[in-house]
Design an enzyme around this catalytic site. Structure first.
Site, mmCIF file in Angstrom:
data_model
loop_
_atom_site.group_PDB
_atom_site.id
_atom_site.type_symbol
_atom_site.label_atom_id
_atom_site.label_comp_id
_atom_site.label_asym_id
_atom_site.label_seq_id
_atom_site.Cartn_x
_atom_site.Cartn_y
_atom_site.Cartn_z
ATOM 1 N N GLU A 1 0.854 -1.182 0.000
ATOM 2 C CA GLU A 1 0.000 0.000 0.000
ATOM 3 C C GLU A 1 0.887 1.228 0.000
ATOM 4 O O GLU A 1 1.960 1.242 0.619
ATOM 5 C CB GLU A 1 -0.916 0.034 1.224
ATOM 6 C CG GLU A 1 -1.776 1.302 1.262
ATOM 7 C CD GLU A 1 -2.944 1.217 2.226
ATOM 8 O OE1 GLU A 1 -3.874 2.030 2.095
ATOM 9 O OE2 GLU A 1 -2.929 0.341 3.100
ATOM 10 N N CYS B 1 -6.405 0.989 2.532
ATOM 11 C CA CYS B 1 -7.360 2.112 2.518
ATOM 12 C C CYS B 1 -7.176 3.020 1.313
ATOM 13 O O CYS B 1 -8.078 3.803 0.979
ATOM 14 C CB CYS B 1 -7.239 2.905 3.816
ATOM 15 S SG CYS B 1 -7.755 1.970 5.279
ATOM 16 N N ASN C 1 -12.047 -3.179 0.378
ATOM 17 C CA ASN C 1 -10.854 -3.374 1.192
ATOM 18 C C ASN C 1 -11.190 -3.822 2.605
ATOM 19 O O ASN C 1 -11.163 -4.995 2.913
ATOM 20 C CB ASN C 1 -10.026 -2.092 1.237
ATOM 21 C CG ASN C 1 -8.922 -2.164 2.284
ATOM 22 O OD1 ASN C 1 -8.159 -3.120 2.301
ATOM 23 N ND2 ASN C 1 -8.871 -1.196 3.175
ATOM 24 N N GLU C 2 -11.563 -2.886 3.447
ATOM 25 C CA GLU C 2 -11.808 -3.179 4.857
ATOM 26 C C GLU C 2 -13.228 -2.734 5.210
ATOM 27 O O GLU C 2 -13.464 -2.051 6.197
ATOM 28 C CB GLU C 2 -10.771 -2.468 5.719
ATOM 29 C CG GLU C 2 -10.495 -3.137 7.048
ATOM 30 C CD GLU C 2 -9.304 -2.515 7.744
ATOM 31 O OE1 GLU C 2 -8.398 -3.267 8.164
ATOM 32 O OE2 GLU C 2 -9.256 -1.276 7.893
#
Length: 659
Positions: free
Chosen positions: A49, A245, A376-377
């Protein structure tokens, strides 16, 4: 693979000198002919990331910050410079209607024929240059009518001493790219770049760029070689990109859009990095994304290091820790189409629109994409209906595609339980679990997957790292206690390889002068890099993951915390080895005897030890291998291995199996 220190150890001697205290001898039984599970080639991989300046200023080898003047303010990273009495002015020109993806350039106006006037660039916390390295400078320029401006470029240190220089004579009144190369005569940690204009007149400049010639595989405009080498040394099973993120964006306008990251560099739209001011303890307002490291580069990197690509796409939801914006379900089509087009880009023939574009970008052979992540999350009720729309569209067209689904930011609790139960009911392919917790949590949860449903979805331990202080604390350290606890926990991942198919530590990279989050796997400055103890744990598991899990038991139980010991065993059908991972997390030595059943052993074994007496010990740029693997050879007697294992150690035992 790095060269480990070699030392010979006589028959019957121990891994290292015995501690003053030692636990009573224990006998561990390994049934080397009883395959419990197959280890997937993707078992241990890399999570990338763009946080901590991992891309711009890190893996992407560009040395000029704000090369296209798209930061805010537009001259961030640049300062006016004069030499030998030169005078002039700089103006930022907006052309957003003509070039919305690259709306700014600068005009340098020189007022006299004497002296030099221009701009200096500070780089990403300075520009690291090496003695005798060749540097490639390029710029897209346009002369104004009746101007004959020449450009003089130079690298200089903090005292103004010139380290290397070159001249350019842009001659076209239309935009054209100009290139020149020159060498540095010294190694400097924090140099800067001067771009001077000479002769009266005016000239337009855009995409001011500087790269070292020696990038990974010496690709022009490529990746930083030492950082990629550390990834290649791990022989990872997969590369997850671009996050994290980053995928979600602070809001949907700043989400990651893969189509904007491919093609001509000057047409990739810059974007403010969502981590730039996320943490009050580390504000970084100059943190942007140039996308010079884009999806084509990610796919190429995965191919280079032998890893399966795992792209993660936005599912119509912004980061729920920030705005939590969502796209109405009846407006989700463009997001879904991005996913379908990405599969075509990666796998399509050259007769398809996106497969043809891949070929035009230099890779006619498909990348053989097999899996991707939806969101993603994410968590909560809003995620499920969007997920269902993506799953149906992708599976209808590409039924072979394995899809990764989020279980949220925590390894337990209401959010986790809701998604875990829901996705199991929906027969999801792969569930992505995240855990940033204390070292003790990792020790306590080494049995986490022992009782998971063997017929349910597979598990991706997508983000994890032991936190020495607390989640997102700026005081977290990559110390040996954290790495040792992760090593212990990973015996549980390996023991349950029929459930856990993938795992990756996170985050991957951090610039020592530009980080937002710690701990991190690999740290670097402008010239150097080092692997943390956590990195070496990951590397040892990845290099010696084997192909088949076999039972390793003490008193007929899995070894998961008894007397501070954690262990797992695999065989490797390719190398014909038995591989034992034995972690002593306690403060006293362990006398360990291994009885191997079902297979005969060769007369020697290889021992690799990672350890420190100091649980707070760390590696550093000046001492990069303070905690690193040490390799030895021991003699064996029959089908027994007898060892005395020091406290606070991870040990990998490799022994060849006889036919």
């Amino acid at each position: 693979m790095r060269k480990y220190f070699w030392a010979l150890c006589a028959a019957g001697t121990c891994l290292s000198a015995m501690a003053q205290q030692k636990s009573p001898a224990k006998t561990y039984i390994i049934k080397a002919d009883s395959v419990k599970a197959h280890v997937q080639p993707t078992m241990y991989g890399i999570f990338f990331e763009d946080i901590n300046m991992a891309a711009d200023g890190g893996l992407y080898a560009e040395l000029v910050k704000n090369r296209s003047f798209e930061f805010f303010p537009s001259l961030m990273g640049w300062t006016e410079v004069k030499k030998d009495g030169g005078e002039g002015s700089v103006e930022v020109i907006d052309r957003s209607k003509e070039r919305p993806e690259n709306p700014h350039f600068v005009t340098l106006t020189v007022k006299s024929n004497s002296g030099y006037y221009g701009l200096a660039n500070e780089g990403f916390r300075g520009i690291g240059v090496k003695k005798d390295e060749t540097y490639s400078f390029s710029v897209i320029a346009r002369q104004h009518a009746d101007s004959k401006i020449e450009l003089h470029v130079e690298l200089a240190d903090a005292n103004g001493t010139v380290l290397g220089h070159a001249d350019l004579k842009p001659g076209n009144q239309d935009w054209e790219k100009y290139n020149v190369k020159f060498k540095s005569n010294a190694t400097v940690q924090k140099a800067h770049l001067n771009v001077y204009a000479k002769n009266a007149g005016a000239i337009d400049l855009d995409m001011v760029s500087l790269f070292p010639e020696h990038t990974w595989k010496n690709r022009p405009g490529g990746l930083r070689a030492d950082l990629v080498q550390k990834l290649a040394d791990m022989k990872p099973g997969f590369l997850r990109f671009p996050g994290g993120c980053i995928v979600e964006g602070r809001d949907l306008a700043t989400r990651y859009q893969w189509k904007k990251t491919i093609g001509d560099i000057d047409k990739r739209e810059n974007l403010i990095n969502r981590w730039n001011t996320e943490f009050k303890h580390r504000p970084t307002p100059d943190y942007y994304q140039s996308f010079g490291l884009g999806f084509m580069e990610y796919f190429q990197l995965a191919e280079d290091i032998g890893a399966e690509p795992l792209p993660i796409l936005n599912c119509g939801m912004a980061c729920q820790f920030n705005t939590g914006q969502t796209v109405p379900l009846d407006q989700l089509d463009p997001y879904v189409q991005d996913a379908l087009d990405l599969i075509e880009f990666a796998n399509g023939s050259t007769d398809t629109k996106w497969g043809n574009l891949r070929a035009q970008l230099g890779h006619p052979v498909p990348f053989n994409l097999k899996m991707m992540g939806i969101g993603n999350e994410q968590w909560g009720d809003n995620y499920i209906p969007r997920w269902k729309i993506f799953i149906k569209a992708i599976k209808d067209k590409y039924p072979y595609m394995k899809l990764v689904s989020s279980l949220g930011p925590d390894p337990d609790g209401e959010k986790f339980n809701f998604l875990n139960n829901t996705f199991r009911g929906l027969n999801a392919d792969i569930l992505d679990e995240h855990y940033y917790r204390s070292p003790q949590w990792f020790l306590d949860n080494s049995k986490r997957y022992d009782n998971y449903d063997r017929k349910g979805p597979k598990i991706f331990a997508g983000e994890y790292a032991a936190q020495s202080v607390g989640i997102a604390s700026p005081d977290n350290k990559n110390n040996w206690q954290c790495a040792l606890s992760e090593a212990a926990f990973m015996t549980g991942l390996e023991r349950n390889a029929d459930v856990v198919n993938m795992a990756s530590y996170a985050p991957l990279f951090a610039h020592v002068d530009g980080w937002q989050w710690t701990p991190d796997e690999i740290w670097f400055d402008n010239l150097r890099s080092y692997g943390t103890p956590n990195y070496y744990v990951q590397e040892l598991y990845s290099l010696y993951k084997g192909t088949d899990v076999v039972p390793l038991k003490l008193n007929n139980q899995a070894v998961s915390g008894q007397n501070g010991v954690y262990a797992s065993a695999v065989t490797d059908s390719k190398t014909h080895e038995l591989i034992i991972k034995f972690i002593n997390s306690g403060k006293v030595s362990q006398s360990a005897g291994f009885v191997i059943k079902g297979k005969k052993l060769k007369s020697t074994a290889t021992l690799i030890t990672l350890r420190s007496d100091d649980l707070t010990a760390v590696n550093s740029l000046d001492k990069p291998t303070s905690i690193s693997p040490v390799q030895r050879t021991i003699q064996l007697s029959g089908n027994k291995i007898s060892l005395t294992v020091k406290p606070y150690s991870m040990n990998v035992i490799r022994v060849k199996l006889s036919n």
